[in-house]
Design an enzyme around this catalytic site. Sequence first.
Site, PDB file in Angstrom:
ATOM      1  N   ALA A  68       0.859  -1.155  -0.051  1.00  0.00           N
ATOM      2  CA  ALA A  68       0.004   0.013  -0.073  1.00  0.00           C
ATOM      3  C   ALA A  68       0.814   1.273  -0.028  1.00  0.00           C
ATOM      4  CB  ALA A  68      -0.968   0.065   1.035  1.00  0.00           C
ATOM      5  N   ASP A  69       0.225   2.463  -0.499  1.00  0.00           N
ATOM      6  CA  ASP A  69       0.926   3.722  -0.499  1.00  0.00           C
ATOM      7  C   ASP A  69      -0.036   4.569  -0.247  1.00  0.00           C
ATOM      8  OD1 ASP A  69       3.686   5.135  -0.955  1.00  0.00           O
ATOM      9  OD2 ASP A  69       2.629   6.062  -2.219  1.00  0.00           O
ATOM     10  N   THR A  70       0.014   5.760   0.590  1.00  0.00           N
ATOM     11  CA  THR A  70      -0.874   6.939   0.475  1.00  0.00           C
ATOM     12  C   THR A  70      -0.204   8.145   0.389  1.00  0.00           C
ATOM     13  OG1 THR A  70      -2.011   5.479   2.280  1.00  0.00           O
ATOM     14  CG2 THR A  70      -2.375   7.898   2.480  1.00  0.00           C
TER      15      THR A  70
END
Length: 191
Positions: A68-70
């Site tokens: 994941a990456d935000t």
Amino acid sequence: MKEIILASSSPRRAALLKQIGLNFRVIVCDLEEHTPPGLQPFEVVERLAARKAMFVADSLAEGIVVGADTVVVWRGQLLGKPSCAEDAVEMLKRLQGNVHEVLTGVALVDAGSGKAEVGHEQSRVMFRPLDEEEIRRYVATGEPLDKAGSYGAQGIGAVFVERIEGSYTNIVGLPLAKLSLMLKNFGCSVL
């Protein structure tokens, strides 16, 4: 159910997986988070999430790897994690009294078969107006220094959030509704 591996050192992502009762282990992925210029924000988070998941999956014989990456997007500008306290102050000055978007890319890779799926979630966040003293006191807590956009909606930063449109867990760093649907495609049902 296949073993689930979280390719992240984020305690917030781990807490979200525990919240929905998933058994998993963590393998930290220390890749450089760079992408080519000119990508749309959703392309950035999807690409980085996929790179993290693939990197960890390449070291395993089996298991479903979650990457994941935000990022926070304010007026078209990507705001990642602040480089220092003063950077955090400047980011929060921009966000105060305004609406911004939070995008999280999610990628699943089956280490055994190579099957992969990538997607993203987008939420809108409205911050109340803040004064500089309030911003500096918040930055002094240390909370914003490891978070995209320099705030944590699940912590003290919650007092800045007037309204959210979309997934709250997306803002924390892992959109659980989206993840559960993706896991179902891999034969891993949350319920």
